[in-house]
Design a protein around this motif. Structure first.
Motif, short mmCIF file in Angstrom:
data_model
loop_
_atom_site.label_atom_id
_atom_site.label_comp_id
_atom_site.label_asym_id
_atom_site.label_seq_id
_atom_site.Cartn_x
_atom_site.Cartn_y
_atom_site.Cartn_z
N ARG A 1 11.15 -14.30 -8.20
CA ARG A 1 10.88 -13.40 -7.07
C ARG A 1 9.39 -13.37 -6.77
N LEU A 2 8.55 -13.29 -7.81
CA LEU A 2 7.10 -13.30 -7.63
C LEU A 2 6.64 -14.61 -7.00
N ILE A 3 7.19 -15.73 -7.46
CA ILE A 3 6.82 -17.03 -6.91
C ILE A 3 7.24 -17.14 -5.46
N ASP A 4 8.39 -16.58 -5.10
CA ASP A 4 8.83 -16.59 -3.70
C ASP A 4 7.84 -15.86 -2.81
N VAL A 5 7.33 -14.71 -3.27
CA VAL A 5 6.35 -13.95 -2.48
C VAL A 5 5.04 -14.73 -2.39
N ILE A 6 4.61 -15.33 -3.49
CA ILE A 6 3.37 -16.12 -3.46
C ILE A 6 3.52 -17.30 -2.51
N THR A 7 4.66 -17.97 -2.54
CA THR A 7 4.90 -19.10 -1.64
C THR A 7 4.89 -18.66 -0.18
N LEU A 8 5.50 -17.51 0.09
CA LEU A 8 5.50 -16.97 1.46
C LEU A 8 4.08 -16.71 1.95
N LEU A 9 3.26 -16.10 1.10
CA LEU A 9 1.89 -15.78 1.51
C LEU A 9 1.04 -17.04 1.64
N ARG A 10 1.21 -17.99 0.75
CA ARG A 10 0.45 -19.25 0.85
C ARG A 10 0.84 -20.02 2.10
N ASN B 1 0.82 -1.22 0.00
CA ASN B 1 0.00 0.00 0.00
C ASN B 1 0.85 1.26 0.00
N GLY B 2 1.95 1.27 -0.75
CA GLY B 2 2.78 2.46 -0.90
C GLY B 2 3.90 2.58 0.11
N ALA B 3 3.98 1.70 1.10
CA ALA B 3 5.02 1.78 2.12
C ALA B 3 5.94 0.56 2.00
N PRO B 4 7.25 0.77 2.00
CA PRO B 4 8.18 -0.37 1.93
C PRO B 4 8.02 -1.27 3.16
N ILE B 5 8.18 -2.56 2.95
CA ILE B 5 8.03 -3.52 4.04
C ILE B 5 8.98 -4.68 3.81
N ARG B 6 9.48 -5.25 4.90
CA ARG B 6 10.35 -6.43 4.80
C ARG B 6 9.50 -7.66 4.53
N ALA B 7 10.08 -8.64 3.90
CA ALA B 7 9.34 -9.86 3.56
C ALA B 7 8.88 -10.61 4.79
N ASP B 8 9.69 -10.62 5.85
CA ASP B 8 9.29 -11.34 7.06
C ASP B 8 8.18 -10.63 7.84
N ALA B 9 7.99 -9.33 7.61
CA ALA B 9 6.93 -8.58 8.29
C ALA B 9 5.64 -8.53 7.47
N LEU B 10 5.69 -8.99 6.24
CA LEU B 10 4.53 -8.92 5.35
C LEU B 10 3.32 -9.72 5.85
N PRO B 11 3.46 -10.96 6.28
CA PRO B 11 2.27 -11.70 6.73
C PRO B 11 1.56 -11.04 7.92
#
Length: 128
Positions: A105-114, A69-79
């Motif tokens: 990179r996109l698949i890594d984010v999708i895997t993290l969220l799933r 939503n417009g603000a940078p965020i770390r991958a581990d803080a995303l969930p």
């Protein structure tokens, strides 16, 4: 008197045709072999259905950063940040990769969220 022909030296058979066949077989099997099994991600397609509701949940996926939503965020803080924005894990989350982002990179984010239980992910057209 009996004259016998002089003993001729036996010629060794040429190995060139056999080597050619071996190389042709090698090339054939290298081209015909499957070196890895293709992997796929299950994607559920929706045809309109219900309207989007709740807080905005747009993740811009860049090669070296994530923007929620417009603000940078770390991958581990995303969930955790998404859990605060959603009512249930089945709420829609929009992913928009930039042009420079590779598919891995996109698949890594999708895997993290799933892995965190988010099931309704939509990939949008690349952002400039």
């Amino acid at each position: 008197m009996l004259s016998l022909p002089a003993a001729r030296r036996r010629r060794r058979p040429s190995l060139t045709p056999m080597i050619d066949v071996v190389f042709l077989l090698l090339v054939f099997f290298m081209l015909a072999a499957r070196f890895g099994l293709p992997q796929s991600l299950p994607i559920a397609l929706s045809s309109g259905g219900s309207a989007y509701s709740g807080a905005p949940r747009l993740i811009v996926v860049q090669p070296d950063a994530l923007i929620l939503n417009g603000a940078p965020i770390r991958a581990d803080a995303l969930p955790d940040a998404l859990a605060a924005l959603t009512d249930s894990p089945s709420d829609s989350i929009l992913l928009r990769p930039t042009d420079a982002t590779d598919v891995q990179r996109l698949i890594d984010v999708i895997t993290l969220l799933r892995a965190q239980g988010f099931t309704s992910l939509a990939v949008l057209e690349s952002a400039p």
